[in-house]
Structures are given as structure tokens and as C-alpha cells.
Motif scaffolding. Sequence first.
Motif, PDB file in Angstrom:
ATOM      1  N   ARG A  52     -68.729  39.575  17.428  1.00  0.00           N
ATOM      2  CA  ARG A  52     -68.460  38.286  18.312  1.00  0.00           C
ATOM      3  C   ARG A  52     -67.954  38.866  19.706  1.00  0.00           C
ATOM      4  NH1 ARG A  52     -63.318  37.159  19.569  1.00  0.00           N
ATOM      5  NH2 ARG A  52     -62.358  37.975  17.440  1.00  0.00           N
ATOM      6  N   LEU A  53     -68.519  38.480  20.602  1.00  0.00           N
ATOM      7  CA  LEU A  53     -67.707  38.806  21.932  1.00  0.00           C
ATOM      8  C   LEU A  53     -66.940  37.591  22.553  1.00  0.00           C
ATOM      9  CD1 LEU A  53     -71.164  40.197  23.543  1.00  0.00           C
ATOM     10  CD2 LEU A  53     -69.384  41.420  22.497  1.00  0.00           C
ATOM     11  N   ALA A  54     -67.199  36.387  21.947  1.00  0.00           N
ATOM     12  CA  ALA A  54     -66.564  35.196  22.490  1.00  0.00           C
ATOM     13  C   ALA A  54     -65.157  35.440  22.304  1.00  0.00           C
ATOM     14  CB  ALA A  54     -66.737  33.861  21.528  1.00  0.00           C
ATOM     15  N   GLY A  55     -64.199  35.388  23.395  1.00  0.00           N
ATOM     16  CA  GLY A  55     -62.521  35.586  23.620  1.00  0.00           C
ATOM     17  C   GLY A  55     -62.472  36.864  23.562  1.00  0.00           C
ATOM     18  N   LEU A  56     -63.209  37.801  23.862  1.00  0.00           N
ATOM     19  CA  LEU A  56     -62.617  39.433  23.855  1.00  0.00           C
ATOM     20  C   LEU A  56     -62.100  39.575  25.260  1.00  0.00           C
ATOM     21  CD1 LEU A  56     -65.333  41.669  22.005  1.00  0.00           C
ATOM     22  CD2 LEU A  56     -63.192  41.038  21.285  1.00  0.00           C
ATOM     23  N   ASP A  57     -61.099  40.429  25.402  1.00  0.00           N
ATOM     24  CA  ASP A  57     -60.629  40.646  26.662  1.00  0.00           C
ATOM     25  C   ASP A  57     -61.807  41.416  27.666  1.00  0.00           C
ATOM     26  OD1 ASP A  57     -58.141  41.409  28.541  1.00  0.00           O
ATOM     27  OD2 ASP A  57     -59.471  43.198  28.750  1.00  0.00           O
ATOM     28  N   ALA A  58     -61.692  40.926  29.037  1.00  0.00           N
ATOM     29  CA  ALA A  58     -62.937  41.147  29.869  1.00  0.00           C
ATOM     30  C   ALA A  58     -62.653  42.602  30.278  1.00  0.00           C
ATOM     31  CB  ALA A  58     -62.764  40.310  31.137  1.00  0.00           C
ATOM     32  N   GLY A 114     -51.224  39.289  14.083  1.00  0.00           N
ATOM     33  CA  GLY A 114     -52.379  38.489  13.804  1.00  0.00           C
ATOM     34  C   GLY A 114     -53.771  39.392  14.402  1.00  0.00           C
ATOM     35  N   GLY A 115     -53.630  40.516  14.780  1.00  0.00           N
ATOM     36  CA  GLY A 115     -54.719  41.255  15.235  1.00  0.00           C
ATOM     37  C   GLY A 115     -55.494  40.508  16.382  1.00  0.00           C
ATOM     38  N   LYS A 116     -54.738  39.949  17.184  1.00  0.00           N
ATOM     39  CA  LYS A 116     -55.274  38.975  18.266  1.00  0.00           C
ATOM     40  C   LYS A 116     -55.488  39.800  19.600  1.00  0.00           C
ATOM     41  CE  LYS A 116     -53.161  34.593  17.146  1.00  0.00           C
ATOM     42  NZ  LYS A 116     -51.864  33.787  17.435  1.00  0.00           N
ATOM     43  N   GLY A 117     -55.225  41.169  19.599  1.00  0.00           N
ATOM     44  CA  GLY A 117     -55.168  42.153  20.753  1.00  0.00           C
ATOM     45  C   GLY A 117     -54.316  42.077  21.759  1.00  0.00           C
ATOM     46  N   VAL A 118     -54.317  43.047  22.400  1.00  0.00           N
ATOM     47  CA  VAL A 118     -53.227  43.457  23.492  1.00  0.00           C
ATOM     48  C   VAL A 118     -53.705  44.024  24.618  1.00  0.00           C
ATOM     49  CG1 VAL A 118     -50.902  44.351  24.058  1.00  0.00           C
ATOM     50  CG2 VAL A 118     -51.515  43.738  21.491  1.00  0.00           C
ATOM     51  N   GLY A 119     -53.859  43.113  25.609  1.00  0.00           N
ATOM     52  CA  GLY A 119     -54.315  43.688  26.885  1.00  0.00           C
ATOM     53  C   GLY A 119     -56.012  44.075  26.660  1.00  0.00           C
ATOM     54  N   SER A 120     -56.328  44.801  27.589  1.00  0.00           N
ATOM     55  CA  SER A 120     -57.563  45.391  27.714  1.00  0.00           C
ATOM     56  C   SER A 120     -57.796  46.640  26.874  1.00  0.00           C
ATOM     57  CB  SER A 120     -58.173  45.697  29.344  1.00  0.00           C
ATOM     58  OG  SER A 120     -58.002  44.709  29.975  1.00  0.00           O
ATOM     59  N   ASP A 121     -56.772  47.341  26.322  1.00  0.00           N
ATOM     60  CA  ASP A 121     -56.904  48.511  25.658  1.00  0.00           C
ATOM     61  C   ASP A 121     -57.025  48.342  24.244  1.00  0.00           C
ATOM     62  OD1 ASP A 121     -56.564  50.021  27.730  1.00  0.00           O
ATOM     63  OD2 ASP A 121     -54.511  50.088  27.795  1.00  0.00           O
ATOM     64  N   PHE A 122     -56.368  47.288  23.597  1.00  0.00           N
ATOM     65  CA  PHE A 122     -56.545  46.842  21.995  1.00  0.00           C
ATOM     66  C   PHE A 122     -57.176  45.901  22.129  1.00  0.00           C
ATOM     67  CE2 PHE A 122     -52.524  49.353  23.351  1.00  0.00           C
ATOM     68  CZ  PHE A 122     -52.960  50.800  22.685  1.00  0.00           C
ATOM     69  N   PRO A 123     -58.515  45.752  21.674  1.00  0.00           N
ATOM     70  CA  PRO A 123     -59.123  44.525  21.419  1.00  0.00           C
ATOM     71  C   PRO A 123     -58.752  43.614  20.250  1.00  0.00           C
ATOM     72  CG  PRO A 123     -60.408  46.619  20.727  1.00  0.00           C
ATOM     73  CD  PRO A 123     -59.099  47.049  21.393  1.00  0.00           C
ATOM     74  N   GLY A 124     -59.182  42.368  20.453  1.00  0.00           N
ATOM     75  CA  GLY A 124     -58.699  41.529  19.255  1.00  0.00           C
ATOM     76  C   GLY A 124     -59.684  41.947  17.965  1.00  0.00           C
ATOM     77  N   ILE A 125     -59.334  41.871  16.866  1.00  0.00           N
ATOM     78  CA  ILE A 125     -60.143  42.017  15.647  1.00  0.00           C
ATOM     79  C   ILE A 125     -60.047  41.187  14.818  1.00  0.00           C
ATOM     80  CG2 ILE A 125     -60.331  44.848  16.065  1.00  0.00           C
ATOM     81  CD1 ILE A 125     -58.002  45.253  13.978  1.00  0.00           C
ATOM     82  N   SER A 162     -56.130  30.959  16.599  1.00  0.00           N
ATOM     83  CA  SER A 162     -56.197  29.458  17.368  1.00  0.00           C
ATOM     84  C   SER A 162     -56.362  29.398  18.881  1.00  0.00           C
ATOM     85  CB  SER A 162     -54.887  28.784  17.077  1.00  0.00           C
ATOM     86  OG  SER A 162     -54.000  29.660  17.525  1.00  0.00           O
ATOM     87  N   ALA A 163     -56.998  28.329  19.473  1.00  0.00           N
ATOM     88  CA  ALA A 163     -57.119  28.377  20.723  1.00  0.00           C
ATOM     89  C   ALA A 163     -56.293  28.819  21.724  1.00  0.00           C
ATOM     90  CB  ALA A 163     -57.948  27.027  21.378  1.00  0.00           C
ATOM     91  N   GLU A 164     -55.036  28.317  21.288  1.00  0.00           N
ATOM     92  CA  GLU A 164     -53.841  28.408  21.991  1.00  0.00           C
ATOM     93  C   GLU A 164     -53.180  29.697  22.134  1.00  0.00           C
ATOM     94  OE1 GLU A 164     -52.114  26.131  18.559  1.00  0.00           O
ATOM     95  OE2 GLU A 164     -53.941  25.979  19.763  1.00  0.00           O
ATOM     96  N   GLY A 165     -53.580  30.500  20.822  1.00  0.00           N
ATOM     97  CA  GLY A 165     -53.131  31.965  20.537  1.00  0.00           C
ATOM     98  C   GLY A 165     -53.923  32.916  21.577  1.00  0.00           C
ATOM     99  N   GLU A 166     -55.007  32.505  22.213  1.00  0.00           N
ATOM    100  CA  GLU A 166     -55.707  33.187  23.124  1.00  0.00           C
ATOM    101  C   GLU A 166     -55.492  32.876  24.613  1.00  0.00           C
ATOM    102  OE1 GLU A 166     -57.082  35.981  21.032  1.00  0.00           O
ATOM    103  OE2 GLU A 166     -58.649  35.777  22.800  1.00  0.00           O
ATOM    104  N   GLU A 167     -55.552  33.663  25.325  1.00  0.00           N
ATOM    105  CA  GLU A 167     -55.364  33.340  26.842  1.00  0.00           C
ATOM    106  C   GLU A 167     -56.508  32.512  27.563  1.00  0.00           C
ATOM    107  OE1 GLU A 167     -52.364  36.989  27.723  1.00  0.00           O
ATOM    108  OE2 GLU A 167     -54.345  36.947  28.534  1.00  0.00           O
TER     109      GLU A 167
END
Length: 220
Positions: free
Chosen positions: A61-67, A151-162, A215-220
Motif C-alpha cells: 500500500r502506498l496510500a497515506g505513506l509519508d512523502a 499504533g504503527g502509524k509512522g513517525v515523520g519521513s524516517d519511520f514509515p507507517g506499517i 483512522s483518517a484523522e490519525g493521519e496527516e
Amino acid sequence: MSKRIIGGLGLLLGAGLYTGSVLAVGPGDPDRGQTAAATCTACHQADGSGKNVPGGESWPRLAGLDAGYIEKQLHDFQAGRRQNATMMPFANMLNDQQIVDVAAYYSQMEVTSAGGGESASDALLNRGEQIANRGDWDKYIVSCKSCHGPGGKGVGSDFPGIASQHAGYIRTQLHAWKDGERSNDPQDLMGAIAKRMSDDDIEAVAAWYASQTVSAEGEE
Ligand code: HEC
Ligand code: HEC
């Protein structure tokens, strides 16, 4: 920029000599990104959800990953720091501006749900949750949460959401690090962890993260 330089660039573009290294890269544009991503949908799908092909290759999945994370991965494929025979030719099709544009395009999409966690037993999911949120100190496995965030949602560009990533993809990546086939992470952070995990640990944590929704609001 002077008119002469712009005219010169126009000539370069017109002559098809533009390679992407002439111009400084501007900010990512999701609309241009959508155009550049026309070939990507065959595997990553129009909604960026990717696909967990059971027993086959898993397209992330690429949707919602940090740019910034997406950009890094595409540059890594191009430079051969990350190797994958399926993905490499598609990364090589993109110039630097298109990389920024497709990253902008996918990063603003809503996170989609993942496959591969549906049939996991409670015991497997419990083990996965333990590794993800608390780690396993007997095996010196740090919790995934300590880098990938709550929640494994990722942190910035270094640590991807999994979270909500396909189980087959998470599994493949952990095995690739364990076997030394993926090594594009800074300071071997992932390699060190994957090497301490058994195949069952990998199965468990992959199934657990795949079963988590974002959840949608959990992502930026
Ligand atoms: C034929 C199938 C296919 C096509 C088409 C394809 N990809 Fe991929 N992509 C993959 C696979 C498989 C992987 C996982 C590679 C691995 O295991 O290292 C991947 C991984 C990626 C990743 C890394 C994701 C992550 O979470 O680390 C990015 C970014 C990506 N692709 C972007 C693109 C873009 C942009 C395009 C179009 C220009 C594209 N892909 C076209 C199959 C494909
Ligand atoms: C010490 C920090 C750290 C810990 C702990 C950690 N990771 Fe990572 N992980 C990273 C970094 C950094 C990356 C990005 C590597 C790169 O830039 O290519 C990553 C990438 C990944 C990816 C690839 C995601 C993608 O989209 O390609 C997966 C899957 C992953 N980690 C799973 C895990 C799991 C499961 C755990 C727990 C067992 C874990 N990680 C613990 C730092 C960590």
C-alpha cells in the motif's frame, strides 16, 4: 531566471534531452503525480491500496505513506541500494521531479485496509501485538512501536507507517532484512531487529499490523 535560460531549457525539453538533473526539483504536485503514476496502478492500484496476493508477490500500500519516505525508497531503487526486480524498472522510469510528484500524490491519499491478517489465530495475533507494542526482551527485540510510533502509524519521513500494510509485504521485508537482501535502512536499524526474529515472530507481527486499521484523522 532570465528569458535566455528559460528559452534554453525550452530547447532542451523540446529536443528531448531533458534528463531531470538540469532543473532544480520543485515542490511535489499531486496532479502531475497522478499522471506520472499511470503505470503504477497495475500493481499499487488506483486508490494506492496495493494488493496482498496470497502465496504470491505482495504489492505494498502506498496510500497515506509519508512523502519523504516514498521519495527515499524510489531513489534507493534507482541507485540499487534497495533491490527488487519487479519494482526497479518502474522506479527507473521516473525523473527527480516525477519522484517528488508521485510521492505527493500517494501521500495525500487515505490509508486503505490491508490483506493477510484475516485468518490469523488469536494466539498468533496476541504474539504479534506483544512484539509490536512491548517487544521481547528475552530475545533483545525492541518493540516496533518505539520507532514506528503508537499504533504503527509512522513517525515523520524516517519511520514509515506499517499498520494496515499487507501482511505478505511486511513478511517479505522482514525476511529480506533477516537474509541481508534489504539493507537501505539507516544504521541497520531494521536488519538488527529482523535477525533476532524467528519465522513465527515475523508471521505474527505481520498478521497483527495488517489487521490494524488507521483512522483518517490519525493521519496527516
Ligand atoms: C509490476 C508491479 C509494480 C508496478 C507496476 C510498480 N510497482 Fe512499486 N512495488 C512493487 C513491488 C513488488 C514492491 C515491493 C518491492 C520489495 O519487496 O522490495 C514495490 C514497492 C514500491 C515502493 C516502496 C514502498 C514501501 O513501502 O517501501 C514504492 C514507493 C513504489 N513501489 C512506488 C511505485 C511507483 C511510483 C510506481 C510507478 C511509477 C510503481 N511503484 C510501479 C511492484 C510494482
Ligand atoms: C530502532 C528503530 C526501529 C525499530 C525498533 C523497528 N523499525 Fe521497522 N523500520 C525502521 C526504519 C528506519 C525503517 C525505514 C527503512 C528505510 O529507510 O528504508 C523501517 C522500515 C520498516 C518496514 C518497511 C516498511 C515499508 O513500507 O517498506 C517494515 C515492514 C518494518 N520496518 C517493520 C518493523 C517491525 C515489524 C518492527 C518490530 C519487530 C520494527 N519495524 C521495528 C526502524 C525501526
